[in-house]
Scaffold this active site. Sequence first.
Site, PDB file in Angstrom:
ATOM      1  N   LYS A 182       0.793  -1.155  -0.008  1.00  0.00           N
ATOM      2  CA  LYS A 182      -0.021  -0.072   0.034  1.00  0.00           C
ATOM      3  C   LYS A 182       0.961   1.390   0.065  1.00  0.00           C
ATOM      4  O   LYS A 182       1.512   1.515   1.021  1.00  0.00           O
ATOM      5  CB  LYS A 182      -0.966   0.075   1.426  1.00  0.00           C
ATOM      6  CG  LYS A 182      -1.886   1.094   1.069  1.00  0.00           C
ATOM      7  CD  LYS A 182      -2.490   1.488   2.558  1.00  0.00           C
ATOM      8  CE  LYS A 182      -1.902   2.494   3.247  1.00  0.00           C
ATOM      9  NZ  LYS A 182      -1.809   4.022   2.553  1.00  0.00           N
ATOM     10  N   GLY A 234       7.044   4.445   8.814  1.00  0.00           N
ATOM     11  CA  GLY A 234       5.955   5.671   8.901  1.00  0.00           C
ATOM     12  C   GLY A 234       6.288   6.338  10.196  1.00  0.00           C
ATOM     13  O   GLY A 234       7.273   5.824  10.917  1.00  0.00           O
ATOM     14  N   GLY A 239       3.087   2.836  13.987  1.00  0.00           N
ATOM     15  CA  GLY A 239       3.992   1.362  14.132  1.00  0.00           C
ATOM     16  C   GLY A 239       3.515   0.764  15.237  1.00  0.00           C
ATOM     17  O   GLY A 239       3.459  -0.444  15.526  1.00  0.00           O
ATOM     18  N   GLU A 256      10.125   0.549  10.685  1.00  0.00           N
ATOM     19  CA  GLU A 256      10.981   1.564  10.458  1.00  0.00           C
ATOM     20  C   GLU A 256      10.218   2.902  10.882  1.00  0.00           C
ATOM     21  O   GLU A 256       9.320   3.422   9.758  1.00  0.00           O
ATOM     22  CB  GLU A 256      11.590   1.773   9.246  1.00  0.00           C
ATOM     23  CG  GLU A 256      12.938   2.466   8.899  1.00  0.00           C
ATOM     24  CD  GLU A 256      12.830   3.870   8.703  1.00  0.00           C
ATOM     25  OE1 GLU A 256      12.681   4.649   9.559  1.00  0.00           O
ATOM     26  OE2 GLU A 256      12.516   3.991   7.469  1.00  0.00           O
ATOM     27  N   CYS A 290      12.831  10.415   7.958  1.00  0.00           N
ATOM     28  CA  CYS A 290      12.736  10.134   9.204  1.00  0.00           C
ATOM     29  C   CYS A 290      14.314   9.925  10.034  1.00  0.00           C
ATOM     30  O   CYS A 290      14.279  10.281  11.331  1.00  0.00           O
ATOM     31  CB  CYS A 290      12.487   8.430   9.171  1.00  0.00           C
ATOM     32  SG  CYS A 290      13.314   7.418   7.911  1.00  0.00           S
ATOM     33  N   GLU A 387       9.224  15.055  16.814  1.00  0.00           N
ATOM     34  CA  GLU A 387       9.811  14.930  15.337  1.00  0.00           C
ATOM     35  C   GLU A 387       8.888  15.825  14.517  1.00  0.00           C
ATOM     36  O   GLU A 387       7.539  15.538  14.526  1.00  0.00           O
ATOM     37  CB  GLU A 387       9.699  13.434  14.850  1.00  0.00           C
ATOM     38  CG  GLU A 387      10.088  13.417  13.185  1.00  0.00           C
ATOM     39  CD  GLU A 387       9.905  12.072  12.918  1.00  0.00           C
ATOM     40  OE1 GLU A 387      10.736  11.398  11.990  1.00  0.00           O
ATOM     41  OE2 GLU A 387       8.925  11.256  13.195  1.00  0.00           O
TER      42      GLU A 387
END
Length: 476
Positions: A182, A234, A239, A256, A290, A387
Site C-alpha cells: 500500500k 512511517g 507503528g 522503521e 525519518c 519529530e
Amino acid sequence: MAFEYAPAPESRGNVDIAPSYGLFIDGEFTEAADGKVFKTVSPSTEEVLSEVAQAGSEDVDRAVKAARRAFEKWSALPGSERAKYLFRIARIIQERSRELAVLETLDNGKPIKETRDADLPLVAAHFFYYAGWADKLDHAGFGPSPRPLGVAGQVIPWNFPLLMLAWKIAPALATGNTVVLKPAETTPLSALFFADICRQAGLPKGVVNILPGYGDTGAAIVAHPDVNKVAFTGSTAVGKEIARTVAGTRKKLTLELGGKGANIVFDDAPVDQAVEGIVTGIFFNQGQVCCAGSRLLVQESIHDELLESLKRRLSTLRLGDPLDKNTDIGAINSAEQLARITALTEQGEAEGAERWSPACELPSSGYWFAPTLFTNVTQAHTVARDEIFGPVLSVLTFRTPEEAVAKANNTPYGLSAGIWTEKGSRILAVANKLRAGVVWSNTFNKFDPTSPFGGYKESGFGREGGRHGLEAYLDV
C-alpha cells in the site's frame, strides 16, 4: 554582484499521467470493489494530477489471495530465475528514470535534482543489489536452504515513495516472497507506474500487488490472516498500533519509524564541510526524512562561527518550483503536514526558542515552509523533542564529548546521528556510545543498498538494506 539563476525547468512532457488509475491486483488494473476513488494532487501547485481507486477490505482479500496463489510457483523458482526478473526491473527503472523522477517530483513536491540524482539511482541500485542475492541465499549466513515466509504485506510512506517501495519489494522478491503493498494516499502514482514496470518486465501475475488507499487499507493488510510478514515505514504512533495488531500472531514484523537525529559538531571539525552536511541532514527533501539531523549539537567554542556560516549558507538556498533544476527546497507534501510543521514551530517560539529564517518569498499556491533555525534551545523545548518532519533545525550546545553523547541519546528515538571531527579516535569512541541505528561520520544522509538501515527504541526494529535486510523475509 551575484549572478541570477535563469529558470531551468524539467519538462512535464517526460511523463504521461492518465486521468485515472485502478488497483493493481493479479497482474491487472481493476476498479475497487465498492467503486471508491480519491484524488492525488501536486503539493507545489495543488493541481489534481489523477483520480485513483481506493482499496477496501474486499480488495485486500483479493490481492492477498492472488499473492498466495502466485507464491507457490514464485518461491519454487531457482534463485537465478527470480534474479532475472529483478535485473530486468532494475534496467527498466534506469531506462524510465527521467519519467519516474518527474512523476515523483509532481506527486511528492521534492526538487527534481533530488528525485533525479538521489532517489532514482538508489531505486535501481536496490533492485540490482538484491537481484545479486537471489541465487546466493544459502551463503547469506542464515543456514542452508532458507525459506521464504509467504505473502508480505507492506505499507510505505509519502516522503520517498518509490525508494521505500524498492526497499520493501526488492528483498521480498529476491527471497521468494510475494507482495501486497500500500503506497501512501498522497503519493500513489509512482507505485502504480511501478506496477506497469512489473508487467513490462514480464513478472508473473500476483507476485506484486499495489493497493492505493488510506489508513484503513493498510490496517486491513496488516490484519489479514493470510499475510505472513508485515513491513511498515512511517510514524511511531501507527507503528505501535501495527505492533498491537500482530501481537499474538505468527506474523513477522519490521518497523522503521520516526527519528530525532543528532548532528554533533566538534571544535576541530572543518566548518564549511560541516555546514554542507548540516544542510543536507535537515533540508534534504524539506526535512521530511525519518533520519533527518534535526538536532544540531555544536561545541560551545565554535557555536558563533558555525552559526554565522550556516545562516550565510541558508541564505543561498533556492525555494520554489520543484521541477526547476536550480531548486533546493521544494513543497511540503500536504496541507496536513504543513499544518503540523506550522503548529510545532509556533509552539517552539511560544516556549522561548529564538526563530530565524532567511529572506524567502513563498509561492502563492501549494504547501510551502521556509527553512528555519531555532537557537537558544534547551532539551525541554518541544522543537528539540518532537519529530517535526519539516525543514526545521534546533541548535543546542555542549562542552565535552560526554555531554554531547548524553544530549544526543536524550530522546525516545534512536534512528540516526552524525559526528563531525578530524579525529578518527573520537569518531569511533562517540559512535560506540550513541544509541542510533545509523551513525554517519563527516557526512550525512548517505545511503547504499549494501548497508543496513534501522533503529532502536521508538524508531523501530529490524533492518532494511544489505545482507541484514534479507533476514526479515526468510523463515530463520
